[in-house]
Write an enzyme that holds these catalytic residues in place. Structure first.
Site, PDB file in Angstrom:
ATOM      1  N   ARG A 131       0.857  -1.144   0.013  1.00 18.27           N
ATOM      2  CA  ARG A 131      -0.158  -0.013  -0.030  1.00 18.27           C
ATOM      3  C   ARG A 131       1.021   1.329  -0.003  1.00 18.27           C
ATOM      4  O   ARG A 131       0.797   2.357  -0.532  1.00 18.27           O
ATOM      5  CB  ARG A 131      -0.948  -0.083   1.147  1.00 18.27           C
ATOM      6  CG  ARG A 131      -1.731   1.170   1.186  1.00 18.27           C
ATOM      7  CD  ARG A 131      -3.157   1.231   1.960  1.00 18.27           C
ATOM      8  NE  ARG A 131      -3.087   0.246   3.217  1.00 18.27           N
ATOM      9  CZ  ARG A 131      -2.408   0.619   4.320  1.00 18.27           C
ATOM     10  NH1 ARG A 131      -1.922   1.856   4.330  1.00 18.27           N
ATOM     11  NH2 ARG A 131      -2.452  -0.204   5.270  1.00 18.27           N
ATOM     12  N   LYS A 143      -7.497   6.033 -19.893  1.00 18.80           N
ATOM     13  CA  LYS A 143      -7.895   6.387 -21.139  1.00 18.80           C
ATOM     14  C   LYS A 143      -6.602   6.452 -21.989  1.00 18.80           C
ATOM     15  O   LYS A 143      -5.949   5.069 -22.021  1.00 18.80           O
ATOM     16  CB  LYS A 143      -8.174   7.735 -21.056  1.00 18.80           C
ATOM     17  CG  LYS A 143      -9.424   7.858 -20.028  1.00 18.80           C
ATOM     18  CD  LYS A 143     -10.876   7.344 -20.070  1.00 18.80           C
ATOM     19  CE  LYS A 143     -11.573   7.166 -19.095  1.00 18.80           C
ATOM     20  NZ  LYS A 143     -11.865   8.614 -18.442  1.00 18.80           N
ATOM     21  N   TYR A 180     -15.467  16.291 -16.469  1.00 22.51           N
ATOM     22  CA  TYR A 180     -16.182  14.964 -16.780  1.00 22.51           C
ATOM     23  C   TYR A 180     -17.094  14.710 -15.541  1.00 22.51           C
ATOM     24  O   TYR A 180     -17.274  15.240 -14.423  1.00 22.51           O
ATOM     25  CB  TYR A 180     -14.946  14.237 -16.387  1.00 22.51           C
ATOM     26  CG  TYR A 180     -15.303  12.761 -16.013  1.00 22.51           C
ATOM     27  CD1 TYR A 180     -15.477  11.965 -17.345  1.00 22.51           C
ATOM     28  CD2 TYR A 180     -15.144  11.761 -14.908  1.00 22.51           C
ATOM     29  CE1 TYR A 180     -15.664  10.494 -17.146  1.00 22.51           C
ATOM     30  CE2 TYR A 180     -15.322  10.710 -14.756  1.00 22.51           C
ATOM     31  CZ  TYR A 180     -15.568  10.063 -15.675  1.00 22.51           C
ATOM     32  OH  TYR A 180     -16.118   8.601 -15.844  1.00 22.51           O
ATOM     33  N   ASP A 207      -6.681  18.456 -15.076  1.00 24.50           N
ATOM     34  CA  ASP A 207      -6.938  17.051 -15.646  1.00 24.50           C
ATOM     35  C   ASP A 207      -6.319  17.183 -16.976  1.00 24.50           C
ATOM     36  O   ASP A 207      -7.070  17.578 -17.837  1.00 24.50           O
ATOM     37  CB  ASP A 207      -8.317  16.998 -15.420  1.00 24.50           C
ATOM     38  CG  ASP A 207      -8.942  15.464 -15.922  1.00 24.50           C
ATOM     39  OD1 ASP A 207      -8.068  14.761 -16.699  1.00 24.50           O
ATOM     40  OD2 ASP A 207      -9.855  15.033 -15.565  1.00 24.50           O
TER      41      ASP A 207
HETATM   42  C1  LIG Z   1     -12.594   9.036 -17.135  1.00 29.41           C
HETATM   43  C2  LIG Z   1     -12.253  10.376 -16.712  1.00 29.41           C
HETATM   44  C3  LIG Z   1     -11.995  10.563 -15.358  1.00 29.41           C
HETATM   45  C4  LIG Z   1     -12.267   9.448 -14.518  1.00 29.41           C
HETATM   46  O1  LIG Z   1     -11.230   8.560 -14.422  1.00 29.41           O
HETATM   47  P1  LIG Z   1     -11.598   7.022 -14.055  1.00 29.41           P
HETATM   48  O2  LIG Z   1     -10.379   6.389 -14.467  1.00 29.41           O
HETATM   49  O3  LIG Z   1     -12.784   6.581 -14.596  1.00 29.41           O
HETATM   50  O4  LIG Z   1     -11.862   7.131 -12.407  1.00 29.41           O
HETATM   51  C5  LIG Z   1     -11.798  11.940 -15.135  1.00 29.41           C
HETATM   52  N1  LIG Z   1     -11.412  12.810 -15.845  1.00 29.41           N
HETATM   53  C6  LIG Z   1     -11.626  12.560 -17.476  1.00 29.41           C
HETATM   54  C7  LIG Z   1     -11.249  13.709 -18.235  1.00 29.41           C
HETATM   55  C8  LIG Z   1     -11.906  11.406 -17.573  1.00 29.41           C
HETATM   56  O5  LIG Z   1     -12.082  11.216 -19.192  1.00 29.41           O
END
Ligand SMILES: *Cc1c(COP(=O)(O)O)cnc(C)c1O
Length: 381
Positions: free
Chosen positions: A47, A196, A99, A171
């Site tokens: 962890r 992604k 998001y 982000d």
């Molecule tokens: C998918 C996504 C998230 C969240 O991420 P997870 O891996 O699904 O928890 C946050 N910001 C953006 C722009 C995303 O496309």
């Protein structure tokens, strides 16, 4: 090292115990100690840290030009780790197009804990500045945004956050460090849904935070270690493997994205195409300034404005797969109002422009002719 070399070698070493060229999947929860409190190596308990996760974190720090990275069990877990540092009375200023899951966390989890959130158009810098006060602790920006491809000027915003000593998080999921490096532009924290583009093969859920300042990295690591949303060794290995081809995949995502945006832009049934590479896109100039390409995400609406038309279109696609998520090698199509952004209340969706006929494409790296033929047949009903 230049970027493409960093995706392969950045922060990587051969495994010291065996000489393995690729980091082994250290599928272990714990590590031996020679005497109480004296582990034989750098690791005690997974962890806190695990060698496979460390290999991934070093790669992430390298490609985002940070000093420290942390890998999480999801993108939202990474976001949650930042927000846990704040307390009732603190204020956050966030971009007004986010998001859906980020918006849900801010408004349904943290609002109840007394943190105040302001959602603002980050291109209205005067309005943004007017919201800053002594309680403002964090500015949260997604650029480009999901799904409307709005952009925010990272450099301009960072001048303001620095002057007021406010943390600034970006982000960077849509752009990836291949196209945009927020830490170099003045942000304090980069957040990723590594689910992604970073992993790139739609086979893992993962998140990341990357920082330049070491004490901030230390603070976030403590939060992560103490709350536990870390990424397992197998998933760390998968994300690291994905990163090694990030530059090649992104190059093709951009080429295909541009061609599809152009194709849709001249199609008589399509009303608006949201793609930062189009000169007609309201944020094209900011995109040229802070990104080195325009990515593979394309959204659009129909001339008819009818939800039914968008649904029929999505049902008819054959090469594009109708599914949530994005950033994988395969092309995906999504209906934000009914799928990814259904958690945003309808009036709020309408206000920011997520109409019921909006379609979002994650353009993959297939042959462009097959992708355009597929869109053509689905549009010709
Ligand atoms: C998918 C996504 C998230 C969240 O991420 P997870 O891996 O699904 O928890 C946050 N910001 C953006 C722009 C995303 O496309």
């Amino acid at each position: 090292m230049k970027f493409n070399t960093k995706t392969i070698h950045g922060g990587q070493h051969h495994d010291p115990s065996t000489g393995a060229v690729m980091p082994p999947i250290y599928q272990t929860s714990t590590f031996v100690q020679k005497s109480p409190g004296q582990p034989i190596g750098d690791y005690e308990y997974s962890r806190a840290s695990n060698p496979t996760r460390t290999a991934l974190e070093n790669a992430l720090a390298s490609i985002e030009n940070g000093t420290r990275a942390l890998a999480f069990s999801s993108g939202l877990a990474a976001t949650d780790c930042i927000l846990r540092s704040f307390k009732a009375g603190d204020e956050v200023i966030a971009m007004d197009d986010l998001y859906g899951g980020t918006y849900r966390m801010f408004t349904r989890i943290y609002k109840d804990s007394g943190i105040r959130f302001h959602f603002v158009d980050m291109n209205d810098l005067q309005k943004f500045k007017s919201l800053i006060n002594e309680y403002t602790k964090l500015v949260w920006v997604e650029t480009p945004t999901n799904p409307l491809m709005k952009l925010a000027d990272i450099q301009e915003i960072s001048k303001i956050t620095k002057a007021h000593n406010i943390l600034f998080a970006v982000d960077n999921t849509f752009a990836t460090p291949y196209l945009q490096r927020p830490l170099d532009l003045g942000a304090d924290i980069v957040m990723h849904s590594a689910t992604k583009y970073l992993s790139g093969h739609s086979d893992v859920i993962a998140g990341a935070l990357i920082v330049k300042e070491e004490s901030l990295g230390e603070q976030l690591h403590f939060q992560q270690f103490a709350t536990g949303a870390t990424l397992g060794p197998m998933d760390s290995f998968l994300v690291l493997r994905g990163i090694k081809t990030l530059h090649l995949r992104m190059q093709r995502h951009c080429e295909n994205g541009e061609k599809i945006a152009d194709y849709l832009n001249q199609h008589p049934k399509i009303k608006t195409v949201y793609y930062p590479g189009l000169t007609s896109h309201p944020f094209h100039e900011i995109a040229k300034k802070q990104m080195t390409g325009f990515g593979g995400m394309v959204s659009f609406t129909f001339v008819s404005g009818r939800k039914e038309e968008s649904i029929i279109f999505l049902e008819k696609l054959k090469v594009f797969t109708l599914a949530e998520s994005l950033g994988g090698v395969e092309s995906l199509a999504n209906h934000p109002a009914l799928m990814t952004h259904a958690s945003i209340p309808e009036d709020k969706r309408k206000e920011i422009g997520i109409t019921d006929d909006l379609v979002r494409l994650s353009v993959g790296i297939e042959d462009i002719e097959d992708l355009i033929t597929d869109l053509e047949q689905a549009l010709s009903s």
